[in-house]
Design an enzyme around this catalytic site. Structure first.
Site, PDB file in Angstrom:
ATOM      1  CD  GLU A  17      -2.607   1.647   0.283  1.00  0.00           C
ATOM      2  OE1 GLU A  17      -3.498   0.877  -0.098  1.00  0.00           O
ATOM      3  OE2 GLU A  17      -2.383   2.745  -0.270  1.00  0.00           O
TER       4      GLU A  17
ATOM      5  CB  VAL B 233      -4.219   0.209   5.829  1.00  0.00           C
ATOM      6  CG1 VAL B 233      -2.849  -0.376   5.641  1.00  0.00           C
ATOM      7  CG2 VAL B 233      -4.412   0.740   7.236  1.00  0.00           C
ATOM      8  N   GLY B 234      -6.856   0.971   4.212  1.00  0.00           N
ATOM      9  CA  GLY B 234      -8.278   1.331   4.219  1.00  0.00           C
ATOM     10  C   GLY B 234      -8.719   1.944   2.905  1.00  0.00           C
TER      11      GLY B 234
ATOM     12  CB  VAL C 176     -10.976   5.693  -1.937  1.00  0.00           C
ATOM     13  CG1 VAL C 176     -12.105   6.710  -2.047  1.00  0.00           C
ATOM     14  CG2 VAL C 176      -9.833   6.070  -2.871  1.00  0.00           C
ATOM     15  CB  CYS C 177     -13.811   2.618   1.374  1.00  0.00           C
ATOM     16  SG  CYS C 177     -15.176   2.235   2.461  1.00  0.00           S
TER      17      CYS C 177
ATOM     18  N   GLY D 150     -22.472  17.342 -11.473  1.00  0.00           N
ATOM     19  CA  GLY D 150     -22.692  15.887 -11.502  1.00  0.00           C
ATOM     20  C   GLY D 150     -23.761  15.497 -10.498  1.00  0.00           C
TER      21      GLY D 150
ATOM     22  CB  ALA E 155     -19.225  14.732  -7.884  1.00  0.00           C
TER      23      ALA E 155
ATOM     24  CG  HIS F 200     -46.480  -3.104  14.357  1.00  0.00           C
ATOM     25  ND1 HIS F 200     -46.652  -2.309  13.241  1.00  0.00           N
ATOM     26  CD2 HIS F 200     -47.174  -2.518  15.373  1.00  0.00           C
ATOM     27  CE1 HIS F 200     -47.451  -1.287  13.560  1.00  0.00           C
ATOM     28  NE2 HIS F 200     -47.775  -1.385  14.853  1.00  0.00           N
TER      29      HIS F 200
END
Ligand code: NAI
Length: 463
Positions: free
Chosen positions: A32, A36-37, A39-40, A174, A264, A439
């Protein structure tokens, strides 16, 4: 070989692959070049959800007067907000590093570049591996004429850094997932937001009725949505951005002024610097590395997963593909055979869907029946002050087989779990209708939509 498995990239696709490989007894390294991880965790899913929550808290304080609770206008400490969001990211990325250690995955730091089909240079070191998984993700697509400076003209990374004060006027170029999530954040935090979308419809890929309902809910909250419109250029003048906006139907151009502009307009696969040719790999015309259902590329011991392997560019699709690739590398008979991949826009209300849209089902040749249950008829939605939206079920006439579920509403993403499982298990609308749902829950709207397919929903007039 130094390793049984080398994973390139530690985003959701890569770290799932690395951990699953280690669980199956492989000697695994994960290269990497950033955090770590991916873009998310660092600049995508997680920090946006933190900001969405902050924005919704702000909105909730405004709506509380409906039930007799009045708060003074909230004040905002932007540096604390940014710090809180960054703290969550740090905790989660630290968690991934901990999981690597616990599973004995070697974390190699540096940019990976193929030397040959089994050899990869990672930073200063060269390593060899029997199998290699490419999980390098994607990056924001650029838009000609709008140069991102991450201050006035930002992409999704820059937009996460909340400026102080919050921009008075924000333009989102976008009308996709990223455009709407940020529009929602900034709108709730006090910006006047405009979204311009090139196509006739917002949120590409979602069901037309659901998109219409979603757009209505967003407009009601004050977000201005303009379709068939594009941005030609943007110029920073002092502390403002002047944007040339064009109506693509009439050709009419106007110049409008904003405090911040978000670009975007999609993402593109990231393969720069990988030196794929050295491994005998090519990319498609759109830059993706093609893979089969076992996630193998044209070089069978090299796998590609996640955004770099094709659309949809979603973390959960990457995770699944990462698991499949690692399992195949470990000799298991795995395949990416998901019936459907869920999609979510995490606004409030959320837009969430899984399976075929009504139009897609028709295009596939199905005779289609639908059932719709409005959130306005849900007692639970009323108690949550969130009655915009509906659950729409798309079903094959005759067989009653569930083809798709489209939800606009509060916590739609959580309601979607049931729909995803139902599709994966080839459930019929009757299967859903015959299942007792607690419910009062929002999930009852899924049950009622299934009943509505048969014109037997209890809490609406079935037409
Ligand atoms: P997108 O593809 O969802 O939407 C981009 C939109 O921009 C499209 O509707 C397109 O027609 C429009 N567009 C393109 N050029 C334009 C122009 N010149 N002027 C006006 N509009 C223009 O891409 P987005 O929103 O950037 O997201 C990228 C990827 O990231 C997507 O694949 C998405 O699935 C993923 N993502 C997913 C999230 C989630 O699951 N909640 C959150 C954020 C991103």
């Amino acid at each position: 070989m130094d390793y049984d498995l080398l994973v390139i990239g530690a985003g959701p696709g890569g770290y799932h692959a690395a951990i699953r490989g280690a669980q199956l007894g492989l000697k695994v390294a994960c290269a990497e070049m950033g955090a770590v991880g991916g873009v998310c965790l660092n600049i995508g899913c997680i920090p946006t959800k933190a900001l969405l929550h902050a924005g919704e808290t702000m909105a909730a304080s405004r709506h509380a007067n409906e039930f007799g609770m009045t708060f003074a206008a909230p004040s905002m400490d932007i540096s604390k907000l940014n710090g809180w969001k960054d703290g969550i990211v740090k905790k989660l990325t630290g968690g991934v590093s901990g999981l690597f250690r616990a599973n004995k995955v070697t974390h190699l730091t540096g940019q990976a570049s193929f030397v040959d089909a089994h050899t990869v240079k990672v930073g200063e070191h060269t390593v060899t591996a029997t199998s290699i998984i490419i999980a390098t993700g994607s990056e924001p697509a650029a838009l000609k004429g709008l140069d991102v400076d991450q201050k006035f003209i930002v992409d999704s990374t820059g937009a996460l850094d909340m400026p102080d004060p919050i921009p008075t006027r924000l333009l989102c170029v976008g009308g996709g997932v990223i455009g709407f999530e940020f529009a929602h954040i900034y709108n709730n935090l006090g910006s006047k937001v405009k979204i311009i979308e090139f196509l006739p419809n917002i949120i590409p890929g979602a069901d037309a009725d659901a998109v219409k309902e979603f757009g209505k809910a967003m407009s009601k909250q004050g977000i201005e949505i303009v379709t068939r419109t594009k941005a030609n250029s943007a110029r920073v003048v002092g502390n403002e951005v002047q944007v040339e906006i064009e109506n693509v139907e009439t050709g009419e151009k106007t110049v409008e002024t904003f405090d911040r502009v978000l670009v975007a307009v999609g993402r593109r696969p990231r393969t720069a610097g990988l030196n794929l040719e050295a491994a005998g790999l090519l990319v498609t015309e759109r830059g993706f590395i093609e893979a089969n259902r076992k996630m193998q590329t044209s070089v069978p011991h090299i796998f590609a997963v996640g955004d770099v392997a094709g659309n949809p560019m979603l973390a959960h699709k990457a995770m699944k593909e990462g698991l499949v690739a690692a399992e195949v590398a470990a000799g298991k008979p795995s395949e990416q055979d998901a019936v459907a991949i869920p999609g979510v826009v995490y606004t409030s209300p959320e837009l969430a869907w899984v399976g075929l849209t009504e139009q897609e089902a028709k295009d596939h040749g199905y005779k289609v029946k639908t059932g719709v249950f409005p959130m306005s008829a849900s007692g639970r939605a009323m108690t949550l002050q969130s009655t915009d939206g509906f659950v729409k079920m798309v079903v094959e006439e005759g067989s009653d087989l569930l083809l798709g579920v489209h939800i606009v509403g509060p916590h739609a993403s959580d309601m979607l779990g049931e729909a995803s499982l139902a599709l994966e298990m080839a459930a019929t609308a009757s299967d859903v209708a015959l299942t007792i749902h607690a419910h009062p829950t929002l999930g009852e709207a899924v049950l009622e939509a299934a009943e509505a397919v048969h014109k037997q929903a209890i809490h609406i007039i079935n037409r």
